[in-house]
Design a protein around this motif. Structure first.
Motif, PDB file in Angstrom:
ATOM      1  N   SER A 437      43.007  28.427  33.575  1.00  0.00           N
ATOM      2  CA  SER A 437      43.349  29.833  33.728  1.00  0.00           C
ATOM      3  C   SER A 437      42.414  30.512  34.728  1.00  0.00           C
ATOM      4  O   SER A 437      41.344  30.009  35.030  1.00  0.00           O
ATOM      5  CB  SER A 437      43.235  30.550  32.383  1.00  0.00           C
ATOM      6  OG  SER A 437      41.884  30.893  32.126  1.00  0.00           O
ATOM      7  N   PRO A 438      42.786  31.688  35.227  1.00  0.00           N
ATOM      8  CA  PRO A 438      41.823  32.488  35.966  1.00  0.00           C
ATOM      9  C   PRO A 438      40.803  33.084  34.999  1.00  0.00           C
ATOM     10  O   PRO A 438      40.931  32.912  33.780  1.00  0.00           O
ATOM     11  CB  PRO A 438      42.695  33.588  36.585  1.00  0.00           C
ATOM     12  CG  PRO A 438      43.864  33.698  35.674  1.00  0.00           C
ATOM     13  CD  PRO A 438      44.104  32.338  35.098  1.00  0.00           C
ATOM     14  N   LEU A 439      39.812  33.760  35.509  1.00  0.00           N
ATOM     15  CA  LEU A 439      38.861  34.463  34.663  1.00  0.00           C
ATOM     16  C   LEU A 439      39.627  35.468  33.819  1.00  0.00           C
ATOM     17  O   LEU A 439      40.490  36.190  34.327  1.00  0.00           O
ATOM     18  CB  LEU A 439      37.815  35.191  35.499  1.00  0.00           C
ATOM     19  CG  LEU A 439      36.726  34.312  36.129  1.00  0.00           C
ATOM     20  CD1 LEU A 439      35.891  35.140  37.067  1.00  0.00           C
ATOM     21  CD2 LEU A 439      35.850  33.689  35.065  1.00  0.00           C
ATOM     22  N   ILE A 440      39.318  35.488  32.548  1.00  0.00           N
ATOM     23  CA  ILE A 440      40.046  36.374  31.641  1.00  0.00           C
ATOM     24  C   ILE A 440      39.642  37.812  31.968  1.00  0.00           C
ATOM     25  O   ILE A 440      38.460  38.129  32.008  1.00  0.00           O
ATOM     26  CB  ILE A 440      39.717  36.022  30.181  1.00  0.00           C
ATOM     27  CG1 ILE A 440      40.106  34.554  29.924  1.00  0.00           C
ATOM     28  CG2 ILE A 440      40.474  36.925  29.230  1.00  0.00           C
ATOM     29  CD1 ILE A 440      39.719  34.046  28.566  1.00  0.00           C
ATOM     30  N   PRO A 441      40.603  38.673  32.229  1.00  0.00           N
ATOM     31  CA  PRO A 441      40.245  40.034  32.675  1.00  0.00           C
ATOM     32  C   PRO A 441      39.577  40.853  31.582  1.00  0.00           C
ATOM     33  O   PRO A 441      39.728  40.579  30.415  1.00  0.00           O
ATOM     34  CB  PRO A 441      41.607  40.622  33.050  1.00  0.00           C
ATOM     35  CG  PRO A 441      42.617  39.809  32.333  1.00  0.00           C
ATOM     36  CD  PRO A 441      42.050  38.434  32.151  1.00  0.00           C
TER      37      PRO A 441
END
Lengths: 441, 363
Positions: A437-441
């Protein structure tokens, strides 16, 4: 005589420009760096009561594990620490930390506030320069301490390496069980360190190739419903799932565009497979390649302007790069063997791929122009690389040959782009097809 | 017309012009007598850069007091505070939390929590069915991380410990490769002894055997190409990999240069050999060959550091995080390996160093 006078100013001028002003500075050219991980001392985060202290120790443990797992840091054994946590509250005695050969120091504190919230602060110190590098504080609920620990790890990692962090992320993958001929495949998700594991589906439907959106908590994947392969979109926050589209032919290997608005996939018609994009908002489908070869497994560059994919139009499965509109197709891989599953690094400087040659599988990287090709890992079956959001670490899965009873073992691994620090990721059962995943916002 | 006839009438003019030109040239070469040329050892005033528009009033109390910073604290960088992503509900909370010095909350990032596996729902594409478990427990992820500093620390009571003689453990490569050969410490000492015994000129002769010594060391250094080639590991050796070109010579001091003052090049080699073991680099950084760091270092007569090293390319230091990381590693190399073992009597030659850390050849 006149001529002597005439050339005298010229001579003086030449003297002026050639004369060394005489700056007494010694120039030293140092080459040949070492590549040792950075020794760092991570102290237990201080807590003023037992509850806070326990959370402090847990956070320290997660941060230490994260940094050590990255391969770029060498946490120092806490038994070697000289200064205790209590006195550290007043400031580090840098000599105590220099003596144990620590280049950096992490100190912190945890407080359970009266309103029930958790406040975590930390400071990163440069032991040799004897100054603070960064100091941050976070407030959250006590149950969220693990995410705070990952965010702290990211902040330390970023400050010391210059790279974006990747610890506050998740990995979604296909969890497999059962014998080879009746494999049960379920969608599963976990934190990048293996914690917080959960299954998203029950395995009654065959699922493949999950992919994360770079901008939202959504994944696409391929599922076979009534033996029909279809691409689905799953929102992890709401749990809602929708069919991306009903396509006449087989669809596989869907990926998101960097802005998250499109997916790119391959569609097969009559044995020919080409690359299409679909805008998720307008549902408009655009065909990008149109040739008799099999074009598949496309991946966008992080700036969204180029696409890498594999194609056998040259006679052998190799990697090609084209513009996002399908023009200017050019081949970038020329090695022996078959090249597949290319993935463009979020950092933009590398493309990862799977290669098969003489019966051996490899995970490799090359630069977008095709140069600098390196194999990072090899095995009986290693496949499906996925990049961490900072483009520094890769994850893939490795399958061992089946044993005498026909059982196979398939596990997730991570590896640094330098080719070192290959580690297995702990999963409850067999695993394949990871997506980071991308960095969790 | 005779050239002499054209010049003679204008003799005064030519003389004046010549004299003024000579004055200008003399000033250019030697400088005006009133101003002294002091290029060395001018410690810069430490500056604490803080972005005030990002710092709330309450945060000012949490910044380190200027008086606490010792003169050693150079290169204090701007404390970056993340742009605050404010959502309406959090804005209300921020108002409430003013007395809490820093932050808006990291909102509960309640991940869709673990549903028991047997209760998970299979995907049903014909209807938009939510996976029940996820819908039941999921809350929107709206975490926020407001970055700020914590309360100031009390002034450190203990004076900084004097740095112990650095005994760096042997450098281990990230790869399991041959360890680097021990640096030629004996060579430094013998050279120093020679320097103590003989006046400058005859020093040239004792240096002649050194190329032979280095030739012996060439053999263990033949392991160098393998070590450097494995930095960016390539599992399949057949594939083309830019081999470590001229790597052994890069590790060697370049002191064997004809026509250059033997002492300054030898000193540079001594400094290089003492700094190199402490220098670590991140092989996976973006575009590593471009991360060339130059710094100015001032040394006391005993070889210890006078002040902090100064990075030359300040603008890149502040704008490029990879470069900043490489520069900090280079700084640590100097800080860790000091005090340097250099001949005291030639201190004027090595009191001011310009050190360039160049990893390019390794890539």
């Amino acid at each position: 005589m006149r001529r002597v006078r005439a050339i005298f100013p010229i001579a003086l001028f030449l003297l002026a420009v050639t004369a060394n002003p005489g700056r007494a500075e010694l120039f030293v050219d140092v080459t040949g760096p070492n590549f040792e991980p950075l020794p760092i001392a991570i102290t237990d985060f201080y807590g003023n009561d037992e509850g806070a202290a326990q959370i402090g120790r847990d956070i320290t443990q997660v941060v230490t594990a994260n940094l050590e797992r990255s391969g770029l840091f060498k946490p120092i054994d806490p038994r070697a620490f000289i200064q205790d946590i209590g006195s550290l509250r007043a400031g580090p005695r840098f000599g105590d930390w220099r003596v144990i050969n620590s280049d950096a120091l992490v100190s912190g504190g945890v407080e359970l506030q009266s309103d029930g919230r958790l406040r975590v602060e930390f400071r990163l110190w440069d032991v040799l320069a004897e100054q603070q590098m960064t100091g941050l504080a976070y407030v959250s609920t006590p149950a969220n301490w693990r995410r705070v620990a990952h965010i702290v790890s990211d902040a330390i990692y970023k400050r010391l390496t210059g790279e974006e962090g990747y610890f506050d992320t998740r990995i979604v993958y296909i969890a497999e069980s059962g014998p080879q001929n009746r494999r049960v495949k379920r969608l599963a998700i976990m934190d990048q360190d293996g914690d917080n594991h959960s299954y998203l589906t029950d395995g009654s439907t065959l699922m493949l190739t999950p992919r994360f959106s770079p901008t939202s908590q959504e994944i696409t994947y391929l599922a076979y419903v009534n033996d029909q392969p279809r691409v689905y979109l799953l929102n992890l926050d709401t749990g809602q799932q929708e069919l991306v589209g009903n396509f006449p032919g087989m669809t596989f290997a869907p990926r998101f565009s960097p802005d998250g608005n499109k997916i790119i996939m391959s569609m097969a018609e009559g044995g020919n497979s080409d690359i299409y994009t679909m805008d998720l908002r307008t549902r408009q489908v655009v065909r990008l390649t149109n040739d008799p070869g099999i074009d598949t497994s496309a991946s966008y560059a992080p700036d969204g302007r180029q696409i890498v994919f594999n194609s056998d139009r040259g006679g052998q499965q190799q990697l090609y790069v084209m513009n996002a509109d399908g023009t200017n197709v050019r081949r970038i891989s020329f090695g022996e063997g078959l090249y597949a599953t290319p993935v463009w690094s979020p950092r933009g400087d590398l493309i990862a791929f799977t290669r098969i040659h003489q019966g051996t599988f490899y995970i490799g990287v090359m630069k977008p122009d095709g140069s600098g090709e390196r194999m990072l890992s090899s095995g009986f079956l290693v496949e499906s690389p996925t990049w961490a959001p900072n483009g520094r670490v890769l994850s893939f899965f490795r399958q061992e040959p089946s044993d005498s009873q026909g059982r196979v073992r398939s596990r997730l691994y991570t590896i640094d782009l330098t080719g070192f620090n290959e580690r297995e990721v702990a999963t409850p059962i067999d695993a394949s097809d990871p997506a980071w995943s991308p960095l969790i916002p | 017309m005779n050239p002499v006839d054209t010049i003679l009438p204008m003799r005064t003019g030519y003389l004046c012009s010549f004299a003024l030109h000579a004055c200008v040239l003399a000033v250019a070469v030697y400088g005006l007598p009133l101003f002294s040329r002091e290029y060395m050892v001018q410690p810069s005033i430490p500056v604490d850069l803080v972005m005030f528009d990002d710092v709330k009033e309450a945060d000012l109390a949490s910044l380190p007091e200027i008086s606490d910073l010792t003169p050693q604290d150079r290169l204090v960088q701007a404390d970056e505070i993340a742009p605050q992503v404010v959502r309406p509900n959090d804005l209300a909370e921020a108002v409430e939390d003013q007395e809490v010095t820093e932050l808006d909350s990291v909102e509960q990032a309640e991940r869709p929590d673990t549903p028991p596996p047997d209760s998970a729902v299979a995907p049903d594409p014909s209807t938009l069915t939510a996976l029940d478990d996820l819908a039941a427990t999921a809350t929107p992820l709206t975490p926020e991380a407001q970055e700020a500093e914590a309360e100031p620390l009390e002034p450190v009571e203990e004076p900084p410990q004097p740095p112990l003689p650095s005994s760096r453990p042997e450098t281990l490569q990230l790869a399991e490769a041959a360890e680097p050969e021990p640096e030629p410490e004996p060579e430094t000492q013998t050279a120093q002894q020679v320097a103590a015994l003989a006046p400058p000129m005859p020093q040239r002769r004792p240096e002649l055997p050194q190329p032979a010594d280095r030739a012996d060391r060439n053999e263990p250094e033949s392991q160098e190409p393998n070590r450097l080639a494995s930095i960016l590991r390539n599992v399949q050796e057949n594939l083309q990999q830019p081999q470590a070109r001229a790597a052994p010579s890069a590790a060697q001091p370049a002191a064997v240069r004809q026509g250059e003052a033997a002492s300054s090049s030898r000193l540079a080699g001594q400094v290089r050999r003492q700094v190199q073991p402490c220098w670590n680099f991140d092989a996976g950084a973006r575009d590593p060959a471009s991360l060339i760091v130059e710094m100015r270092v001032f040394l006391n007569p005993d070889g210890s550091l006078s002040g902090q090293p100064e990075i030359l390319d300040r603008s890149r230091y502040l704008s490029d995080p990879f470069f900043r990381s490489a520069a900090e590693r280079a700084q640590r190399a100097v800080l860790d390996c000091q005090p340097f073992n250099l001949p005291r009597e030639s201190h004027s030659l090595w009191s001011s160093l310009l050190i360039r850390f160049n990893p390019a050849e390794a890539f």
